[in-house]
Scaffold this active site. Sequence first.
Site, PDB file in Angstrom:
ATOM      1  N   ARG A  27     -22.094 -16.650   5.790  1.00 47.64           N
ATOM      2  CA  ARG A  27     -21.202 -15.499   5.562  1.00 47.64           C
ATOM      3  C   ARG A  27     -22.025 -14.229   5.347  1.00 47.64           C
ATOM      4  O   ARG A  27     -23.052 -14.263   4.679  1.00 47.64           O
ATOM      5  CB  ARG A  27     -20.310 -15.766   4.351  1.00 47.64           C
ATOM      6  CG  ARG A  27     -18.938 -16.286   4.735  1.00 47.64           C
ATOM      7  CD  ARG A  27     -18.114 -16.734   3.573  1.00 47.64           C
ATOM      8  NE  ARG A  27     -17.984 -15.762   2.490  1.00 47.64           N
ATOM      9  CZ  ARG A  27     -17.240 -15.966   1.426  1.00 47.64           C
ATOM     10  NH1 ARG A  27     -16.564 -17.095   1.288  1.00 47.64           N
ATOM     11  NH2 ARG A  27     -17.173 -15.055   0.469  1.00 47.64           N
TER      12      ARG A  27
ATOM     13  N   ARG B  54     -21.077  -9.034  -6.316  1.00 50.83           N
ATOM     14  CA  ARG B  54     -19.833  -9.818  -6.418  1.00 50.83           C
ATOM     15  C   ARG B  54     -19.713 -10.447  -7.798  1.00 50.83           C
ATOM     16  O   ARG B  54     -18.635 -10.491  -8.378  1.00 50.83           O
ATOM     17  CB  ARG B  54     -19.802 -10.896  -5.332  1.00 50.83           C
ATOM     18  CG  ARG B  54     -19.520 -10.316  -3.954  1.00 50.83           C
ATOM     19  CD  ARG B  54     -19.971 -11.252  -2.828  1.00 50.83           C
ATOM     20  NE  ARG B  54     -19.281 -12.518  -2.810  1.00 50.83           N
ATOM     21  CZ  ARG B  54     -19.741 -13.594  -2.171  1.00 50.83           C
ATOM     22  NH1 ARG B  54     -20.882 -13.542  -1.511  1.00 50.83           N
ATOM     23  NH2 ARG B  54     -19.051 -14.705  -2.194  1.00 50.83           N
TER      24      ARG B  54
ATOM     25  N   ARG C 271      -7.172 -11.472  -8.533  1.00 46.34           N
ATOM     26  CA  ARG C 271      -8.563 -11.162  -8.885  1.00 46.34           C
ATOM     27  C   ARG C 271      -8.639  -9.994  -9.859  1.00 46.34           C
ATOM     28  O   ARG C 271      -9.728  -9.648 -10.314  1.00 46.34           O
ATOM     29  CB  ARG C 271      -9.304 -10.725  -7.623  1.00 46.34           C
ATOM     30  CG  ARG C 271      -9.795 -11.838  -6.749  1.00 46.34           C
ATOM     31  CD  ARG C 271     -11.225 -12.065  -7.012  1.00 46.34           C
ATOM     32  NE  ARG C 271     -12.176 -12.083  -5.924  1.00 46.34           N
ATOM     33  CZ  ARG C 271     -12.234 -12.911  -4.916  1.00 46.34           C
ATOM     34  NH1 ARG C 271     -11.286 -13.757  -4.673  1.00 46.34           N
ATOM     35  NH2 ARG C 271     -13.235 -12.884  -4.104  1.00 46.34           N
TER      36      ARG C 271
ATOM     37  N   ARG D  65     -25.031 -21.820   1.413  1.00 42.50           N
ATOM     38  CA  ARG D  65     -23.716 -22.162   1.985  1.00 42.50           C
ATOM     39  C   ARG D  65     -23.710 -21.931   3.496  1.00 42.50           C
ATOM     40  O   ARG D  65     -24.257 -20.960   3.998  1.00 42.50           O
ATOM     41  CB  ARG D  65     -22.612 -21.317   1.341  1.00 42.50           C
ATOM     42  CG  ARG D  65     -21.271 -21.495   2.052  1.00 42.50           C
ATOM     43  CD  ARG D  65     -20.104 -20.975   1.260  1.00 42.50           C
ATOM     44  NE  ARG D  65     -20.198 -19.569   0.947  1.00 42.50           N
ATOM     45  CZ  ARG D  65     -19.323 -18.930   0.174  1.00 42.50           C
ATOM     46  NH1 ARG D  65     -18.325 -19.590  -0.383  1.00 42.50           N
ATOM     47  NH2 ARG D  65     -19.473 -17.651  -0.067  1.00 42.50           N
TER      48      ARG D  65
ATOM     49  N   LYS E 185     -14.323 -22.809  -5.573  1.00 37.05           N
ATOM     50  CA  LYS E 185     -12.861 -22.704  -5.416  1.00 37.05           C
ATOM     51  C   LYS E 185     -12.429 -23.292  -4.064  1.00 37.05           C
ATOM     52  O   LYS E 185     -11.515 -24.099  -3.989  1.00 37.05           O
ATOM     53  CB  LYS E 185     -12.399 -21.230  -5.501  1.00 37.05           C
ATOM     54  CG  LYS E 185     -12.777 -20.541  -6.806  1.00 37.05           C
ATOM     55  CD  LYS E 185     -12.283 -19.111  -6.847  1.00 37.05           C
ATOM     56  CE  LYS E 185     -12.921 -18.162  -5.861  1.00 37.05           C
ATOM     57  NZ  LYS E 185     -14.382 -17.950  -6.051  1.00 37.05           N
TER      58      LYS E 185
HETATM   59  P1  AP5 Z   1     -17.299 -22.579  -2.303  1.00 39.62           P
HETATM   60  O1  AP5 Z   1     -16.331 -23.696  -2.520  1.00 39.62           O
HETATM   61  O2  AP5 Z   1     -17.378 -21.955  -0.965  1.00 39.62           O
HETATM   62  O3  AP5 Z   1     -17.134 -21.473  -3.465  1.00 39.62           O
HETATM   63  P2  AP5 Z   1     -16.016 -20.371  -3.694  1.00 39.62           P
HETATM   64  O4  AP5 Z   1     -15.705 -20.362  -5.153  1.00 39.62           O
HETATM   65  O5  AP5 Z   1     -14.877 -20.556  -2.753  1.00 39.62           O
HETATM   66  O6  AP5 Z   1     -16.871 -19.079  -3.360  1.00 39.62           O
HETATM   67  P3  AP5 Z   1     -16.538 -17.771  -2.493  1.00 39.62           P
HETATM   68  O7  AP5 Z   1     -17.845 -17.112  -2.196  1.00 39.62           O
HETATM   69  O8  AP5 Z   1     -15.650 -18.121  -1.346  1.00 39.62           O
HETATM   70  O9  AP5 Z   1     -15.785 -16.942  -3.514  1.00 39.62           O
HETATM   71  P4  AP5 Z   1     -15.551 -15.430  -3.483  1.00 39.62           P
HETATM   72  O10 AP5 Z   1     -14.531 -15.334  -4.513  1.00 39.62           O
HETATM   73  O11 AP5 Z   1     -16.736 -14.582  -3.674  1.00 39.62           O
HETATM   74  O12 AP5 Z   1     -15.168 -15.124  -1.952  1.00 39.62           O
HETATM   75  P5  AP5 Z   1     -13.768 -14.953  -1.216  1.00 39.62           P
HETATM   76  O13 AP5 Z   1     -13.908 -15.515   0.140  1.00 39.62           O
HETATM   77  O14 AP5 Z   1     -12.655 -15.399  -2.059  1.00 39.62           O
HETATM   78  O15 AP5 Z   1     -18.756 -23.142  -2.709  1.00 39.62           O
HETATM   79  C1  AP5 Z   1     -19.912 -22.324  -2.593  1.00 39.62           C
HETATM   80  C2  AP5 Z   1     -21.120 -23.185  -2.143  1.00 39.62           C
HETATM   81  O16 AP5 Z   1     -21.435 -24.110  -3.172  1.00 39.62           O
HETATM   82  C3  AP5 Z   1     -20.840 -24.034  -0.887  1.00 39.62           C
HETATM   83  O17 AP5 Z   1     -22.007 -24.099  -0.124  1.00 39.62           O
HETATM   84  C4  AP5 Z   1     -20.453 -25.405  -1.442  1.00 39.62           C
HETATM   85  O18 AP5 Z   1     -20.768 -26.445  -0.533  1.00 39.62           O
HETATM   86  C5  AP5 Z   1     -21.289 -25.465  -2.710  1.00 39.62           C
HETATM   87  N1  AP5 Z   1     -20.625 -26.196  -3.779  1.00 39.62           N
HETATM   88  C6  AP5 Z   1     -19.297 -26.162  -4.116  1.00 39.62           C
HETATM   89  N2  AP5 Z   1     -19.056 -26.938  -5.188  1.00 39.62           N
HETATM   90  C7  AP5 Z   1     -20.266 -27.438  -5.554  1.00 39.62           C
HETATM   91  C8  AP5 Z   1     -20.676 -28.318  -6.606  1.00 39.62           C
HETATM   92  N3  AP5 Z   1     -19.789 -28.805  -7.492  1.00 39.62           N
HETATM   93  N4  AP5 Z   1     -21.999 -28.629  -6.698  1.00 39.62           N
HETATM   94  C9  AP5 Z   1     -22.907 -28.133  -5.791  1.00 39.62           C
HETATM   95  N5  AP5 Z   1     -22.563 -27.311  -4.778  1.00 39.62           N
HETATM   96  C10 AP5 Z   1     -21.268 -26.977  -4.663  1.00 39.62           C
HETATM   97  O19 AP5 Z   1     -13.689 -13.341  -1.100  1.00 39.62           O
HETATM   98  C11 AP5 Z   1     -14.587 -12.628  -0.289  1.00 39.62           C
HETATM   99  C12 AP5 Z   1     -14.343 -11.138  -0.438  1.00 39.62           C
HETATM  100  O20 AP5 Z   1     -13.013 -10.821   0.005  1.00 39.62           O
HETATM  101  C13 AP5 Z   1     -14.418 -10.593  -1.869  1.00 39.62           C
HETATM  102  O21 AP5 Z   1     -15.746 -10.270  -2.234  1.00 39.62           O
HETATM  103  C14 AP5 Z   1     -13.527  -9.349  -1.754  1.00 39.62           C
HETATM  104  O22 AP5 Z   1     -14.208  -8.291  -1.115  1.00 39.62           O
HETATM  105  C15 AP5 Z   1     -12.420  -9.820  -0.821  1.00 39.62           C
HETATM  106  N6  AP5 Z   1     -11.283 -10.413  -1.550  1.00 39.62           N
HETATM  107  C16 AP5 Z   1     -10.848 -11.709  -1.477  1.00 39.62           C
HETATM  108  N7  AP5 Z   1      -9.783 -11.895  -2.271  1.00 39.62           N
HETATM  109  C17 AP5 Z   1      -9.537 -10.701  -2.860  1.00 39.62           C
HETATM  110  C18 AP5 Z   1      -8.573 -10.276  -3.811  1.00 39.62           C
HETATM  111  N8  AP5 Z   1      -7.652 -11.085  -4.319  1.00 39.62           N
HETATM  112  N9  AP5 Z   1      -8.624  -8.966  -4.209  1.00 39.62           N
HETATM  113  C19 AP5 Z   1      -9.531  -8.105  -3.703  1.00 39.62           C
HETATM  114  N10 AP5 Z   1     -10.470  -8.453  -2.817  1.00 39.62           N
HETATM  115  C20 AP5 Z   1     -10.478  -9.746  -2.403  1.00 39.62           C
HETATM  116 MG    MG Z   2     -14.090 -19.411  -1.150  1.00 42.78          MG
END
Ligand code: AP5
Ligand code: MG
Length: 214
Positions: free
Chosen positions: A156, A167, A88, A123, A13
């Site tokens: 992270r 997760r 979410r 990552r 994402k």
């Molecule tokens: P990346 O682009 O970083 O993936 P992502 O989908 O953004 O993954 P996140 O871990 O950020 O998602 P998340 O939803 O768990 O965390 P968030 O920060 O939102 O890519 C991942 C890796 O793969 C990278 O190394 C990248 O280089 C590689 N990659 C990408 N595309 C690729 C491809 N096509 N091929 C190969 N490699 C690739 O949330 C964190 C925490 O915050 C949650 O757990 C929760 O506790 C809280 N939180 C956040 N939002 C909410 C909400 N709305 N409600 C409640 N709690 C929330």
């Molecule tokens: Mg992200």
Amino acid sequence: MNIILLGAPGAGKGTQASFLKNQYEIPQISTGDMLRAAVKNNTKLGIKAKEFMDKGELVPDSLIIALVELRVKHDDCINGFLLDGFPRTIPQAEALAAAGLKIDIVIEINVPDEKIIERLSGRRVHPTSGRIYHIKYNPPKKDGVDDETGDPLITRSDDVAETIIKRLKNYHEQTEPLIQYYKNFPGSNKPIFVFIDGTKSPQTINQELQLQLK
Ligand code: AP5
Ligand code: MG
């Protein structure tokens, strides 16, 4: 254009948002990045959010909804926004609709669970800018440092196997139902739903997205 990016942890994402925000000139609103900034600054929200994030659980809806409702009122959202990691849960999506925020496009980036652990454990991020790297799939020019600033990259704290598994479980239970929610959205405000195979390269995914968003 108001866009939602849906997908499991590590689906890409943030990676796709970094392309799309420049291509469509709309801000990326990453609730994960906003929460991590709050944790870093030790704010009241950050202190509360940290206990959930460290366990791989979702932060309660009441905390996150208010944060997003305030953020989308900023001037930079005048032409739209790109929601990365929000909504979410069904109540979060209902809150968006109740606030009168029409969503034009929902993008689901689909990656099977078995690929996620490798993606997240490899990552590395630049915490100040949010720039995302991967030791194998998107390595920085120089090991361990950000391409633009030369700052050290970090892992992270929630990118450890045990937390990643939690997760993923939470994603399937609480977030995946949003796919059907938006596919079956009633009335004339139904968003366009775009499905993307997230196992291709980041550049190929971006090209496919641009074609589908035309
Ligand atoms: P990346 O682009 O970083 O993936 P992502 O989908 O953004 O993954 P996140 O871990 O950020 O998602 P998340 O939803 O768990 O965390 P968030 O920060 O939102 O890519 C991942 C890796 O793969 C990278 O190394 C990248 O280089 C590689 N990659 C990408 N595309 C690729 C491809 N096509 N091929 C190969 N490699 C690739 O949330 C964190 C925490 O915050 C949650 O757990 C929760 O506790 C809280 N939180 C956040 N939002 C909410 C909400 N709305 N409600 C409640 N709690 C929330
Ligand atoms: Mg992200």
